[in-house]
Design a protein around this motif. Structure first.
Motif, PDB file in Angstrom:
ATOM      1  N   VAL A  26       6.392  -1.489  13.363  1.00  0.00           N
ATOM      2  CA  VAL A  26       7.338  -1.642  12.246  1.00  0.00           C
ATOM      3  C   VAL A  26       7.115  -0.548  11.208  1.00  0.00           C
ATOM      4  N   TRP A  27       5.858  -0.218  10.946  1.00  0.00           N
ATOM      5  CA  TRP A  27       5.558   0.844   9.981  1.00  0.00           C
ATOM      6  C   TRP A  27       6.086   2.190  10.455  1.00  0.00           C
ATOM      7  N   LEU A  28       5.930   2.471  11.735  1.00  0.00           N
ATOM      8  CA  LEU A  28       6.368   3.761  12.267  1.00  0.00           C
ATOM      9  C   LEU A  28       7.892   3.891  12.270  1.00  0.00           C
ATOM     10  N   THR A  29       8.609   2.777  12.268  1.00  0.00           N
ATOM     11  CA  THR A  29      10.074   2.846  12.216  1.00  0.00           C
ATOM     12  C   THR A  29      10.578   3.254  10.836  1.00  0.00           C
ATOM     13  N   GLY A  30       9.736   3.126   9.819  1.00  0.00           N
ATOM     14  CA  GLY A  30      10.144   3.473   8.459  1.00  0.00           C
ATOM     15  C   GLY A  30      10.872   2.364   7.745  1.00  0.00           C
ATOM     16  N   LEU A  31      10.943   1.180   8.343  1.00  0.00           N
ATOM     17  CA  LEU A  31      11.671   0.067   7.735  1.00  0.00           C
ATOM     18  C   LEU A  31      11.045  -0.366   6.423  1.00  0.00           C
ATOM     19  N   ILE A  32       9.727  -0.459   6.392  1.00  0.00           N
ATOM     20  CA  ILE A  32       9.039  -0.907   5.182  1.00  0.00           C
ATOM     21  C   ILE A  32       9.193   0.126   4.072  1.00  0.00           C
ATOM     22  N   GLN A  33       9.019   1.396   4.401  1.00  0.00           N
ATOM     23  CA  GLN A  33       9.120   2.425   3.384  1.00  0.00           C
ATOM     24  C   GLN A  33      10.504   2.439   2.743  1.00  0.00           C
ATOM     25  N   THR A  34      11.539   2.212   3.557  1.00  0.00           N
ATOM     26  CA  THR A  34      12.919   2.251   3.039  1.00  0.00           C
ATOM     27  C   THR A  34      13.209   1.069   2.124  1.00  0.00           C
ATOM     28  N   PRO A  69      -0.368 -10.056   8.963  1.00  0.00           N
ATOM     29  CA  PRO A  69       0.673  -9.030   9.099  1.00  0.00           C
ATOM     30  C   PRO A  69       1.095  -8.431   7.764  1.00  0.00           C
ATOM     31  N   THR A  70       1.093  -9.244   6.709  1.00  0.00           N
ATOM     32  CA  THR A  70       1.456  -8.730   5.391  1.00  0.00           C
ATOM     33  C   THR A  70       0.500  -7.634   4.947  1.00  0.00           C
ATOM     34  N   ALA A  71      -0.790  -7.889   5.092  1.00  0.00           N
ATOM     35  CA  ALA A  71      -1.777  -6.875   4.722  1.00  0.00           C
ATOM     36  C   ALA A  71      -1.661  -5.638   5.611  1.00  0.00           C
ATOM     37  N   ALA A  72      -1.401  -5.857   6.908  1.00  0.00           N
ATOM     38  CA  ALA A  72      -1.271  -4.726   7.834  1.00  0.00           C
ATOM     39  C   ALA A  72      -0.043  -3.882   7.523  1.00  0.00           C
ATOM     40  N   LEU A  73       0.998  -4.488   6.964  1.00  0.00           N
ATOM     41  CA  LEU A  73       2.204  -3.750   6.624  1.00  0.00           C
ATOM     42  C   LEU A  73       2.087  -3.030   5.285  1.00  0.00           C
ATOM     43  N   LEU A  74       1.544  -3.717   4.289  1.00  0.00           N
ATOM     44  CA  LEU A  74       1.543  -3.159   2.937  1.00  0.00           C
ATOM     45  C   LEU A  74       0.405  -2.177   2.704  1.00  0.00           C
ATOM     46  N   LEU A  75      -0.701  -2.322   3.418  1.00  0.00           N
ATOM     47  CA  LEU A  75      -1.829  -1.424   3.194  1.00  0.00           C
ATOM     48  C   LEU A  75      -1.485   0.042   3.474  1.00  0.00           C
ATOM     49  N   PRO A  76      -0.841   0.386   4.605  1.00  0.00           N
ATOM     50  CA  PRO A  76      -0.469   1.798   4.807  1.00  0.00           C
ATOM     51  C   PRO A  76       0.486   2.317   3.739  1.00  0.00           C
ATOM     52  N   TRP A  77       1.343   1.437   3.252  1.00  0.00           N
ATOM     53  CA  TRP A  77       2.287   1.844   2.209  1.00  0.00           C
ATOM     54  C   TRP A  77       1.557   2.169   0.914  1.00  0.00           C
ATOM     55  N   LEU A  78       0.583   1.324   0.545  1.00  0.00           N
ATOM     56  CA  LEU A  78      -0.197   1.596  -0.660  1.00  0.00           C
ATOM     57  C   LEU A  78      -1.026   2.864  -0.505  1.00  0.00           C
ATOM     58  N   GLN A  79      -1.561   3.080   0.675  1.00  0.00           N
ATOM     59  CA  GLN A  79      -2.316   4.315   0.915  1.00  0.00           C
ATOM     60  C   GLN A  79      -1.401   5.530   0.857  1.00  0.00           C
TER      61      GLN A  79
END
Length: 211
Positions: free
Chosen positions: A106-114, A144-154
């Motif tokens: 999901v992170w690699l798709t860019g969905l979270i960043q968008t 999953p929440t931590a796994a999704l948001l941690l790369p975004w915060l980094q």
């Protein structure tokens, strides 16, 4: 403790001494010493990990190495190692493996960043980050929440205090509902397999939310 004592007061009046005295007396065997050595190895490696983290060398001892090295005495030398491996909860292990693979995808798709780009300027505020992590954890669980948001915060070069806020929010979110923590669902599944009466979702919320 007070809240749990009030909620489960009927269980605190049971006398456990007869149960303890009824336990069979056994002498220590080779297998028992292997289990103790594995636990001791796990504690020692965990302490080493903490020391390495404090000294800035956390990558020298990965988390998976702690688990693998600690299990060597049992997997290699235990007389019932095959039975132990067969009795392991492989379903939960593969569940977490698939979970992390999915979150990374999901992170690699860019969905979270968008979708989170609109709050990128305010995400460092503790109240905002806590709200996002708590609410999102009730939908997809806290791991999953931590796994999704941690790369975004980094990716945003967030400070250590901001990342700790995410850890705090995702942790307390596990007390809110059954879906808030994957560990709670694993416990529920284990109780069902053993025909043990477990707590309901409402009972969990009645205790977990005040905590």
């Amino acid at each position: 403790f007070i809240l749990i004592r009030l909620s489960f007061h009927q269980h605190f009046h049971h006398n456990t001494r007869p149960l303890l005295s009824a336990l069979p007396q056994k002498t220590m065997t080779k297998n028992d010493y292997l289990v103790i050595s594995s636990l001791g190895l796990f504690v020692s490696l965990t302490v080493c990990k903490i020391i390495l983290f404090l000294t800035g060398h956390a990558k020298a001892l990965p988390f998976f190495a702690i688990s693998l090295l600690s299990s060597i005495p049992i997997i290699v030398f235990h007389q019932q190692r095959r039975r132990i491996l067969m009795k392991m909860d492989w379903g939960s292990l593969f569940f977490f493996i698939g979970l992390f693979i999915l979150m990374r995808s999901v992170w690699l798709t860019g969905l979270i960043q968008t979708n989170l780009h609109q709050v990128s300027n305010t995400i460092h505020q503790p109240a905002i980050l806590l709200s996002i992590s708590v609410i999102l954890s009730q939908l997809i669980s806290n791991v999953p929440t931590a796994a999704l948001l941690l790369p975004w915060l980094q990716h945003l070069n967030s400070s250590t205090s901001t990342i700790m806020t995410l850890a705090y929010g995702s942790t307390i979110a596990g007390n809110f509902s059954l879906l808030g923590a994957a560990s709670t669902m694993i416990i529920m599944q284990g109780c069902q397999k053993r025909n043990i009466k477990c707590f309901t979702a409402l009972r969990l919320m009645a205790i977990g939310i005040p905590l």
